[in-house]
Design a protein around this motif. Structure first.
Motif, PDB file in Angstrom:
ATOM      1  N   ILE A 194     -16.336  17.524  45.923  1.00 38.85           N
ATOM      2  CA  ILE A 194     -16.801  17.585  44.540  1.00 38.85           C
ATOM      3  C   ILE A 194     -16.334  18.916  43.949  1.00 38.85           C
ATOM      4  O   ILE A 194     -15.944  19.822  44.682  1.00 38.85           O
ATOM      5  N   PRO A 195     -16.351  19.080  42.631  1.00 40.24           N
ATOM      6  CA  PRO A 195     -15.950  20.361  42.047  1.00 40.24           C
ATOM      7  C   PRO A 195     -16.995  21.442  42.334  1.00 40.24           C
ATOM      8  O   PRO A 195     -18.190  21.149  42.409  1.00 40.24           O
ATOM      9  N   LYS A 196     -16.548  22.673  42.483  1.00 41.07           N
ATOM     10  CA  LYS A 196     -17.505  23.773  42.562  1.00 41.07           C
ATOM     11  C   LYS A 196     -18.061  24.055  41.175  1.00 41.07           C
ATOM     12  O   LYS A 196     -19.263  24.268  40.997  1.00 41.07           O
ATOM     13  N   GLU A 197     -17.182  24.046  40.187  1.00 31.61           N
ATOM     14  CA  GLU A 197     -17.595  24.246  38.806  1.00 31.61           C
ATOM     15  C   GLU A 197     -17.337  22.962  38.026  1.00 31.61           C
ATOM     16  O   GLU A 197     -16.202  22.529  37.905  1.00 31.61           O
ATOM     17  N   SER A 198     -18.385  22.360  37.528  1.00 26.18           N
ATOM     18  CA  SER A 198     -18.254  21.127  36.755  1.00 26.18           C
ATOM     19  C   SER A 198     -18.004  21.446  35.289  1.00 26.18           C
ATOM     20  O   SER A 198     -18.233  22.573  34.831  1.00 26.18           O
ATOM     21  N   ASP A 199     -17.528  20.456  34.544  1.00 22.15           N
ATOM     22  CA  ASP A 199     -17.369  20.645  33.104  1.00 22.15           C
ATOM     23  C   ASP A 199     -18.651  20.277  32.360  1.00 22.15           C
ATOM     24  O   ASP A 199     -18.673  20.227  31.132  1.00 22.15           O
ATOM     25  N   SER A 200     -19.726  20.021  33.134  1.00 24.53           N
ATOM     26  CA  SER A 200     -21.021  19.703  32.531  1.00 24.53           C
ATOM     27  C   SER A 200     -22.126  20.408  33.310  1.00 24.53           C
ATOM     28  O   SER A 200     -22.274  20.205  34.526  1.00 24.53           O
ATOM     29  N   TRP A 201     -22.895  21.246  32.628  1.00 14.43           N
ATOM     30  CA  TRP A 201     -24.004  21.967  33.259  1.00 14.43           C
ATOM     31  C   TRP A 201     -25.006  20.999  33.857  1.00 14.43           C
ATOM     32  O   TRP A 201     -25.472  21.178  34.980  1.00 14.43           O
ATOM     33  N   MET A 202     -25.314  19.939  33.124  1.00 16.95           N
ATOM     34  CA  MET A 202     -26.323  18.995  33.588  1.00 16.95           C
ATOM     35  C   MET A 202     -25.835  18.199  34.792  1.00 16.95           C
ATOM     36  O   MET A 202     -26.573  17.973  35.754  1.00 16.95           O
ATOM     37  N   VAL A 203     -24.574  17.759  34.755  1.00 14.82           N
ATOM     38  CA  VAL A 203     -24.016  17.000  35.880  1.00 14.82           C
ATOM     39  C   VAL A 203     -23.976  17.861  37.131  1.00 14.82           C
ATOM     40  O   VAL A 203     -24.307  17.405  38.237  1.00 14.82           O
ATOM     41  N   LYS A 204     -23.587  19.127  36.966  1.00 16.55           N
ATOM     42  CA  LYS A 204     -23.508  20.039  38.119  1.00 16.55           C
ATOM     43  C   LYS A 204     -24.853  20.134  38.832  1.00 16.55           C
ATOM     44  O   LYS A 204     -24.933  19.992  40.066  1.00 16.55           O
ATOM     45  N   HIS A 205     -25.924  20.340  38.093  1.00 21.03           N
ATOM     46  CA  HIS A 205     -27.237  20.504  38.721  1.00 21.03           C
ATOM     47  C   HIS A 205     -27.805  19.175  39.214  1.00 21.03           C
ATOM     48  O   HIS A 205     -28.494  19.137  40.234  1.00 21.03           O
ATOM     49  N   ALA A 206     -27.493  18.094  38.511  1.00 20.72           N
ATOM     50  CA  ALA A 206     -27.922  16.775  38.994  1.00 20.72           C
ATOM     51  C   ALA A 206     -27.237  16.468  40.321  1.00 20.72           C
ATOM     52  O   ALA A 206     -27.876  15.974  41.267  1.00 20.72           O
TER      53      ALA A 206
END
Length: 483
Positions: free
Chosen positions: A365-377
């Protein structure tokens, strides 16, 4: 009367809200869906006046059952029926595939229940790594078009790569080539100048489910997430790469890792059918389909491919079911790359059971997502995976947008579907399922190379992350079906 309405407006609105809400509650109960989901909607409708109705309207409709996305006109045409009949394998060919696939033959049978997903044997495929490679091939194929160019993309953005493509499309349209383009109205952003250029050259173009305020709708809609290109019915593309500069590393400072497929052979016909069903929906045209869209393609390569489409226009969640079956029938390993990992309970359990049964399961998975909410979910699901000995890696070189899975050196898939609720249940998606050792090993090798640019998450360190992070994760997970 007017004075009475003015003085009691809020009471009237509340009463009206609950009349509609009670009707919605009855509808939800009669659907006999998941009890947890049913109770969630009941709570929202009862305890959150107005907001509850809005949420139910946006997310509580079952479009797959309502059938508002009709495919019947296209699928009922005699040419489409004859094409599907031609692609139908005889018993001897099916037996050969069964013997080769061993336990994976369940996948073929599962997808065969969808008449637009025949197993095709005569194909040549190329696994294209990153946008630079994909567009190098695509631009050349577009230049060679003689009869038609069909493009269906989630994202089409004005920029350098779109300018290159547009110039070719206009030149081809001037030569008499039929050019059709459909793009998602939320995912794409085309200027009025671009649209005028398309009109001037006679290029038909339609947005998918247009919305008035696309900037504010975000992902709160059923969107067409597919990325399909078909040229002359002979060559086709499918995968994760949209038409925008961010997908081309030559044009960017940050690195974008993605995967796409170029297909020549019988599977092109399945992608053509999927394009034509979408075109019928967006254009409203009852396009008369003839054999010129399905020419005979000479292909000596023998790579078994199934094209599976999923969305509100299909009877079942075919892509999710196929991925689930591939995981549960795995014997040696399952390697998954996905930019958005917000899985449903079925997928979590499939991965956990596979790992606990001795199957090697790795996820990038990405370390840094392009979505704050998706990253934490996404982070909210990782601890349970790690506890089941599933290896999770975070890509650090840039943003990984590839959507691939490879299983046991036999089966692999490249497509548009993420490993999340939206792709499995809401968006329109399309994946190519490949049953071939050589090609699956290519996808596997790319996965192993990507691991070199990843950091592995260790369970001991992960459980000690700050409580504030865990709180963010829990909050974002509540919204996971909506993001």
């Amino acid at each position: 009367m007017v004075e009475f309405l003015t003085n009691h407006i809020w009471i009237i609105l509340i009463v009206l809200n609950y009349v509609i809400a009670i009707s919605a509650v009855i509808t939800v109960v009669l659907k006999n869906i998941n009890p947890t989901k049913t109770l969630s909607y009941i709570v929202v409708l009862v305890f959150f006046p107005f907001l509850g109705l809005l949420i139910y309207y946006l997310f509580g409709q079952e479009y797959r059952k309502n059938k508002i996305f009709s495919r019947k006109h296209v699928l009922n045409q005699s040419v489409i029926k004859s094409i599907n009949d031609e692609l139908e394998l005889d018993k001897r060919e099916v037996k050969k595939v069964d013997n080769f696939l061993d336990g994976k033959s369940k996948l073929v049978k599962l997808l065969y229940s969808d008449k637009t997903s025949p197993l095709t044997l005569r194909n040549k495929i190329e696994v294209l790594k990153n946008g630079d490679t994909k567009f190098e091939y695509l631009l050349e194929d577009l230049k060679e078009a003689k009869h038609h160019i069909h493009l269906e993309y989630y994202v089409v953005m004005d920029g350098k790569i779109w300018t290159e493509i547009l110039e070719i499309l206009c030149a081809k349209a001037r030569e008499g080539v039929i050019v059709r383009l459909t793009y998602d109205d939320v995912g794409s952003k085309l200027s009025s100048k671009t649209k005028q250029t398309l009109n001037d050259f006679g290029i038909e173009h339609y947005p998918f489910m247009p919305v008035i305020f696309s900037r504010f709708t975000g992902k709160m809609n059923y969107r067409n997430h597919r990325k399909i290109a078909v040229i002359d019915g002979k060559v086709a593309y499918v995968g994760g790469i949209n038409i925008a500069d961010e997908y081309v590393n030559e044009y960017n400072e940050s690195f974008w890792r993605d995967t796409h497929l170029r297909i020549v052979g019988e599977a092109v016909k399945s992608l053509q059918i999927n394009f034509l069903t979408t075109w019928h929906f967006v254009s409203g045209q009852k396009l008369k389909i003839d054999k010129s869209y399905f020419p005979k393609v000479e292909c000596n390569d023998k790579v078994a491919v199934q094209i599976a489409a999923s969305g509100p226009d299909t009877d079942w969640a075919y892509i999710m079911e196929a991925i689930f079956t591939a995981i549960t029938t795995a014997e040696d390993y399952v390697y998954i790359t996905t930019p958005y990992f917000v899985p449903n309970d079925q997928m979590i359990m499939a991965l956990q059971v596979a790992s606990k049964s001795g199957v090697e399961v790795k996820v990038i998975i990405p370390k840094e997502s392009d979505s704050w909410m998706v990253k934490h979910a996404t982070n909210s699901y990782l601890e349970h995976l790690l506890e089941a000995n599933i290896e999770v890696y975070r890509y650090t070189k840039g943003f990984v947008h590839a959507k691939t899975m490879v299983v046991d050196d036999i089966f692999s898939t490249v497509g548009t579907s993420n490993m999340d609720y939206r792709s499995f249940n809401i968006n329109f998606e399309v994946n190519a399922f490949i049953y071939n050792i050589e090609q699956s090993k290519i996808v596997k090798q790319q996965f192993l190379e990507d691991l070199k640019d990843c950091e592995k998450i260790e369970l001991v360190k992960w459980v000690d992350r700050p409580n504030l992070e865990k709180l963010k994760e829990s909050y974002c997970r509540l919204w996971s079906p909506l993001i």
